[in-house]
Design an enzyme around this catalytic site. Structure first.
Site, short mmCIF file in Angstrom:
data_model
loop_
_atom_site.label_atom_id
_atom_site.label_comp_id
_atom_site.label_asym_id
_atom_site.label_seq_id
_atom_site.Cartn_x
_atom_site.Cartn_y
_atom_site.Cartn_z
N TYR A 133 0.89 -1.16 -0.08
CA TYR A 133 0.04 0.03 0.04
C TYR A 133 0.90 1.21 0.06
CZ TYR A 133 -4.39 -2.27 1.27
OH TYR A 133 -5.41 -3.27 1.23
N HIS A 254 -11.38 -7.68 -3.65
CA HIS A 254 -10.96 -7.42 -2.16
C HIS A 254 -11.83 -8.30 -1.40
CE1 HIS A 254 -8.01 -4.74 -0.40
NE2 HIS A 254 -8.49 -5.28 0.66
C1 LIG Z 1 -9.45 -9.53 7.18
C2 LIG Z 1 -8.68 -9.20 6.11
C3 LIG Z 1 -7.78 -8.45 5.72
C4 LIG Z 1 -7.33 -7.95 4.29
N1 LIG Z 1 -6.17 -7.12 4.35
C5 LIG Z 1 -5.71 -7.06 3.19
C6 LIG Z 1 -4.41 -6.14 2.94
O1 LIG Z 1 -3.88 -5.99 4.07
N2 LIG Z 1 -3.98 -6.13 1.69
C7 LIG Z 1 -4.74 -6.67 0.38
O2 LIG Z 1 -4.05 -6.44 -0.58
N3 LIG Z 1 -5.85 -7.21 0.43
C8 LIG Z 1 -6.26 -7.36 1.82
N4 LIG Z 1 -7.40 -8.07 1.90
C9 LIG Z 1 -7.97 -8.78 0.78
C10 LIG Z 1 -7.59 -10.39 0.51
O3 LIG Z 1 -6.26 -10.16 0.08
C11 LIG Z 1 -8.18 -10.84 -0.49
O4 LIG Z 1 -8.43 -10.19 -1.77
C12 LIG Z 1 -9.75 -11.27 -0.24
O5 LIG Z 1 -9.73 -11.67 1.00
C13 LIG Z 1 -10.21 -12.37 -1.22
O6 LIG Z 1 -11.31 -12.99 -0.84
P1 LIG Z 1 -11.67 -14.22 0.08
O7 LIG Z 1 -11.49 -13.63 1.64
O8 LIG Z 1 -13.16 -14.32 -0.27
O9 LIG Z 1 -10.84 -15.13 -0.18
C14 LIG Z 1 -7.90 -8.55 3.32
C15 LIG Z 1 -9.00 -9.40 3.52
C16 LIG Z 1 -9.33 -9.71 4.65
C17 LIG Z 1 -10.45 -10.78 5.02
#
Ligand SMILES: Cc1cc2nc3c(=O)[nH]c(=O)nc-3n(C[C@H](O)[C@H](O)[C@H](O)COP(=O)(O)O)c2cc1C
Length: 358
Positions: A133, A254
């Protein structure tokens, strides 16, 4: 922490995690933007796609290996960047990175990791990418990149779909706050942005320093590592990414956490695959919970997939062991699907493996 006896699939980890996490932590991890339509559809959209099996095929030389940006991987299941993993387990990212290495899964470390970049790298000897980020200043951003390079991270995954947090109403209702001892240990605290009363909190406030394509070009000049953009859904953005010589894309909404009612990656994937023509790898995340989901994503043009929430569910239930088991479950399910669909290798998985009603 042992793996509970009644776990047969990722859904079972989800159930156990809900029972073990506090209500606030659950709301943060499980929750998504606004009414959570996108998060729900991310999972249900896969079940609406039907497979076509193929019988009497010899698959005795089958495997799930692939080559991706300089890595030979045993299978296409990767761990997505997920912030603050110590919320789910005291060992946080160190546990999940260790599990990924043990299962030959590529691990992606979030900028918002609750463990230090160097500590994770030391424990996790497997292939690893760093998710970026952009920070308040380019100097701070550069420092993160250099630390990741030094620690053996082999690509920078720039997340572009969340310059500001989505309106995660479930989390707001639960009054979620990071507990003591869980914070983004690799980052400096964000500067508070002063805005005038007649200015918008969004446009002049939170979005004032949001990155643009110029920042991607700047990044290109400051690292020799491959650059992967994460969070693309709009085919137009993928076309622009190709002009900026991006090395790979993560098609993702996301996990439904940024903008509600976006389409799911699997819905836009065929169009994006048509655009990239196989020139750069396509990784897909959001809603992957089954080996059949992985198979369908590959059939429609993905090279690999990422899982997000399931990492936290597994951590909360059984720590590193749970994450390793989660990866193994998915891999077994993928192999079983390939075998029953007559596919020996990932490149045998094509749109013809899906039922297309006339
Ligand atoms: C609790 C949580 C924190 C996340 N933090 C980040 C992050 O710091 N950076 C990022 O690029 N995506 C983040 N994501 C998104 C994940 O990388 C990913 O795109 C997403 O969880 C995929 O969907 P799924 O949870 O259905 O597998 C986060 C997702 C969750 C659930």
């Amino acid at each position: 922490m042992a793996i509970p006896n009644d776990i047969a699939s990722l859904h079972d980890y989800e159930r156990h995690a809900q029972a073990r996490l506090s209500e606030e932590a659950w709301a943060y991890i499980y929750g998504a933007s606004a009414d959570e339509y996108t998060a729900r559809s991310n999972e249900s959209v896969y079940s609406a796609i039907k497979l076509l099996n193929q019988t009497l095929t010899d698959v005795s030389k089958g495997h799930t290996q692939l080559d991706l940006l300089g890595h030979r991987l045993a299978h296409p299941i990767m761990l997505a960047p997920v912030a603050y993993q110590k919320l789910a387990h005291v060992d946080g990212e160190i546990a999940s990175a260790t599990a990924a290495a043990a299962q030959g899964a590529l691990f992606t470390l979030s900028t918002l990791s609750s463990s230090r970049i160097e500590d994770v790298a030391q424990c996790a000897q497997g292939p690893r990418w760093f998710q970026l980020y952009f920070q308040d200043s380019r100097a701070q951003t550069l420092e993160l990149i250099k630390r990741a390079e030094k620690s053996g991270f082999s690509a920078i995954v720039v997340t572009v779909d969340a310059p500001i947090n989505g309106l995660r109403n479930r989390e707001q209702r639960a009054g979620f706050q990071l507990p003591d001892g869980v914070r983004a240990v690799n980052c400096q605290p964000e500067r508070q942005r002063q805005i005038n009363p007649d200015e918008s909190m969004i446009f002049q406030g939170l979005m004032r320093h949001a990155p643009s394509w110029k920042d991607i070009d700047w990044l290109r000049q400051h690292t020799t590592l491959p650059i992967i953009l994460k969070g693309l859904i709009n085919p137009r953005d993928v076309s622009i990414a190709l002009q900026h010589e991006i090395d790979g894309v993560v098609i993702s909404n996301h996990g439904g956490r940024t903008l509600d009612t976006l389409p799911s990656p699997i819905e836009v994937l065929p169009r994006i695959h048509e655009l990239t023509k196989g020139d750069i790898p396509i990784i897909v995340d959001s809603g992957i919970r089954r080996g059949t989901d992985i198979f369908k994503a590959i059939a429609l043009g993905a090279d690999a997939v990422m899982i997000g929430r399931p990492i936290m569910y597994a951590l909360a239930t059984a720590g590193a062991l749970g994450v390793a088991h989660t990866i193994r479950l998915l891999r077994d399910e993928l192999e079983l699907t390939m075998a029953l669909c007559g596919c020996e290798t990932l490149s045998d998985i094509t749109p013809d493996c899906l039922w297309q009603p006339a």
